[in-house]
Write a protein that holds these residues in place. Structure first.
Motif, PDB file in Angstrom:
ATOM      1  N   PRO A 287      47.767  18.465  79.969  1.00  0.00           N
ATOM      2  CA  PRO A 287      47.411  19.062  81.263  1.00  0.00           C
ATOM      3  C   PRO A 287      47.180  17.957  82.289  1.00  0.00           C
ATOM      4  O   PRO A 287      46.614  16.910  81.976  1.00  0.00           O
ATOM      5  CB  PRO A 287      46.125  19.838  80.969  1.00  0.00           C
ATOM      6  N   ASN A 315      56.918  21.000  86.985  1.00  0.00           N
ATOM      7  CA  ASN A 315      57.065  22.299  87.636  1.00  0.00           C
ATOM      8  C   ASN A 315      58.525  22.651  87.874  1.00  0.00           C
ATOM      9  O   ASN A 315      58.938  23.803  87.694  1.00  0.00           O
ATOM     10  CB  ASN A 315      56.308  22.303  88.967  1.00  0.00           C
ATOM     11  N   MET A 322      53.221  25.005  86.843  1.00  0.00           N
ATOM     12  CA  MET A 322      52.388  24.813  85.668  1.00  0.00           C
ATOM     13  C   MET A 322      51.258  23.829  85.930  1.00  0.00           C
ATOM     14  O   MET A 322      50.223  23.877  85.268  1.00  0.00           O
ATOM     15  CB  MET A 322      53.240  24.295  84.502  1.00  0.00           C
ATOM     16  N   ARG A 342      39.333  22.212  85.520  1.00  0.00           N
ATOM     17  CA  ARG A 342      40.066  23.344  84.944  1.00  0.00           C
ATOM     18  C   ARG A 342      41.022  22.865  83.855  1.00  0.00           C
ATOM     19  O   ARG A 342      41.140  23.493  82.788  1.00  0.00           O
ATOM     20  CB  ARG A 342      40.858  24.062  86.033  1.00  0.00           C
ATOM     21  N   ALA A 343      41.702  21.745  84.104  1.00  0.00           N
ATOM     22  CA  ALA A 343      42.616  21.198  83.105  1.00  0.00           C
ATOM     23  C   ALA A 343      41.887  20.842  81.818  1.00  0.00           C
ATOM     24  O   ALA A 343      42.439  20.942  80.723  1.00  0.00           O
ATOM     25  CB  ALA A 343      43.327  19.971  83.672  1.00  0.00           C
ATOM     26  N   ASP A 346      39.859  25.016  80.637  1.00  0.00           N
ATOM     27  CA  ASP A 346      40.507  26.319  80.507  1.00  0.00           C
ATOM     28  C   ASP A 346      41.410  26.309  79.274  1.00  0.00           C
ATOM     29  O   ASP A 346      42.559  25.860  79.317  1.00  0.00           O
ATOM     30  CB  ASP A 346      41.311  26.625  81.775  1.00  0.00           C
ATOM     31  N   SER A 347      40.921  26.837  78.162  1.00  0.00           N
ATOM     32  CA  SER A 347      41.650  26.761  76.892  1.00  0.00           C
ATOM     33  C   SER A 347      42.924  27.599  76.917  1.00  0.00           C
ATOM     34  O   SER A 347      43.938  27.213  76.323  1.00  0.00           O
ATOM     35  CB  SER A 347      40.750  27.200  75.736  1.00  0.00           C
ATOM     36  N   ASP A 348      42.908  28.765  77.558  1.00  0.00           N
ATOM     37  CA  ASP A 348      44.114  29.599  77.636  1.00  0.00           C
ATOM     38  C   ASP A 348      45.215  28.878  78.412  1.00  0.00           C
ATOM     39  O   ASP A 348      46.389  28.902  78.019  1.00  0.00           O
ATOM     40  CB  ASP A 348      43.798  30.940  78.310  1.00  0.00           C
ATOM     41  N   TYR A 349      44.828  28.267  79.521  1.00  0.00           N
ATOM     42  CA  TYR A 349      45.790  27.510  80.322  1.00  0.00           C
ATOM     43  C   TYR A 349      46.356  26.348  79.522  1.00  0.00           C
ATOM     44  O   TYR A 349      47.578  26.111  79.515  1.00  0.00           O
ATOM     45  CB  TYR A 349      45.088  27.008  81.590  1.00  0.00           C
ATOM     46  N   ARG A 350      45.513  25.626  78.822  1.00  0.00           N
ATOM     47  CA  ARG A 350      45.963  24.477  78.044  1.00  0.00           C
ATOM     48  C   ARG A 350      46.938  24.906  76.933  1.00  0.00           C
ATOM     49  O   ARG A 350      47.928  24.232  76.668  1.00  0.00           O
ATOM     50  CB  ARG A 350      44.765  23.749  77.436  1.00  0.00           C
ATOM     51  N   ARG A 352      48.949  27.652  76.907  1.00  0.00           N
ATOM     52  CA  ARG A 352      50.240  28.059  77.485  1.00  0.00           C
ATOM     53  C   ARG A 352      51.014  26.844  77.980  1.00  0.00           C
ATOM     54  O   ARG A 352      52.234  26.755  77.806  1.00  0.00           O
ATOM     55  CB  ARG A 352      50.029  29.044  78.633  1.00  0.00           C
ATOM     56  N   LEU A 353      50.308  25.911  78.613  1.00  0.00           N
ATOM     57  CA  LEU A 353      50.963  24.705  79.086  1.00  0.00           C
ATOM     58  C   LEU A 353      51.621  23.956  77.930  1.00  0.00           C
ATOM     59  O   LEU A 353      52.754  23.476  78.047  1.00  0.00           O
ATOM     60  CB  LEU A 353      49.954  23.822  79.820  1.00  0.00           C
TER      61      LEU A 353
END
Length: 389
Positions: A287, A315, A322, A342-343, A346-350, A352-353
């Motif tokens: 991230p 991106n 992303m 946030r990077a 945020d576990s969900d974001y990490r 998906r990334l």
């Protein structure tokens, strides 16, 4: 065994990586091959006779380059004259289009086959350049799959080869050794944020303080955070060391010499300048927050020409945002800091990334240096047949 002589010019560190990989792949095909032109440490180590310091070509921005134009034009003229007087079997320009494409056009007109490795960002701005590129090059080697469509109107001789970094990263990183070197002194559960403000002098000028100010903002929010900043070379290390000692002695910060890939590999999140390093971070599935600042006049000109929605390769390759992209006056701790948090948090974001970036890595993993060498060898042999050799 046929001897081959190649003219080759790279303009910055990313081109040096590409050039060295292509040189080694060509050496396997032509043991009696010689390279000369302009290369960095990696290309020189691979056997390139460099006629001019590569770092002198590494200038970013329209305004910033103005003071260097006479020198760059003189050097390009000298190189063109050299290669016309002593014609190589083939000339390869690696990226640095403002410098190399002009050389290629003149050398092609003189009957020397030319290759351009790395398409200029015609998908982002100045799309009509595709016609000048066709006039300058006999073969265009592209790194990304979407680029072939852009060149369709010119029927350019084009080969998508993938990106060599997709093979190099993370395969060549000893993660255990990197953890031992860069995290050994940290508390067990400490989060580590990498700061990569760039390698050019102009990038350090515009981004070093905002990145370090953001680190201070983050440290005030989460006292357990630690930071690491890899300097691209000794000159940048000394420059950053002085700045940190004078203004940022309160930060929990490691300044290290080189090792940016290993640093990114062990970091939990990255604050990074837009450029090739963002692709490396993408291939490491990290991230990141992407930022860039340049001279106001340069940005005013560029911003009117750019057609792409995004400036960072992660991106562009994902086809969606992303990672955040922060530009110019927005490059402040108050904007960057919350995005880095946030990077980190945020576990969900990490998750998906990681999935999206993993898919990008698979798409780019094409054994690029070998494919590029195959295409160059085909051009060399075609020229040989045409010449009746």
């Amino acid at each position: 065994m046929r001897s081959v002589r190649i003219g080759i010019v790279a303009g910055e560190a990313s081109g040096d990586i590409l050039g060295a990989g292509l040189m080694r792949a060509l050496q396997a095909r032509y043991p009696q091959i010689a390279f000369e032109g302009i290369g960095g440490e990696l290309m020189i180590a691979a056997g390139c006779r460099s006629l001019y310091p590569m770092e002198r070509l590494s200038v970013m921005g329209l305004v910033e380059v103005l003071g260097r134009v006479p020198e760059l034009l003189r050097e390009r003229k000298r190189l063109v004259r050299h290669f016309i007087q002593h014609p190589p079997d083939l000339f390869i320009g690696i990226d640095a289009p403002d410098f190399t494409l002009g050389m290629e056009r003149q050398l092609k007109a003189a009957g020397i086959p030319t290759v351009h490795y790395v398409s200029p960002s015609v998908w982002a701005w100045k799309r009509k350049r595709i016609f000048k590129i066709k006039q300058s090059t006999d073969l265009l080697l592209t790194l990304f799959p979407f680029e072939a469509k852009v060149y369709a109107p010119t029927r350019q001789n084009l080969r998508y080869v993938g990106h060599p970094l997709a093979e190099l990263i993370p395969a060549q990183i000893d993660l255990a050794a990197a953890q031992a070197e860069y995290r050994a002194q940290l508390p067990e559960r400490a989060s580590l944020v990498a700061l990569l403000p760039g390698s050019r002098g102009s990038e350090i000028k515009y981004l070093a303080r905002p990145f370090l100010d953001t680190a201070r903002w983050l440290q005030n929010q989460r006292a357990e955070l630690h930071f690491i900043l890899p300097a691209a070379n000794q000159r940048r290390y000394t420059q950053l060391q002085t700045l940190i000692a004078q203004e940022y002695g309160d930060l929990k910060l490691q300044l290290v010499l080189q090792g940016s890939r290993e640093v990114m590999a062990v970091a939990d999140a990255i604050l990074i300048a837009s450029g090739t390093a963002t692709l490396e971070a993408c291939l490491l599935k990290k991230p990141m927050v992407v930022a860039y600042r340049m001279a106001g006049l340069t940005y005013a000109i560029y911003s009117r020409m750019i057609k792409s929605r995004w400036i960072s390769l992660p991106n562009v390759l994902a086809g969606e945002e992303m990672v955040p992209e922060i530009l110019q006056q927005q490059v402040t701790p108050e904007v960057l800091g919350p995005l880095v948090l946030r990077a980190l948090e945020d576990s969900d974001y990490r998750e998906r990334l990681g999935e999206v970036f993993g898919a990008i890595g698979e798409q780019l993993r094409q054994n690029a240096s070998e494919r590029a060498a195959d295409a160059v060898a085909e051009l060399l042999e075609a020229q040989r047949v045409d010449a009746g050799v």
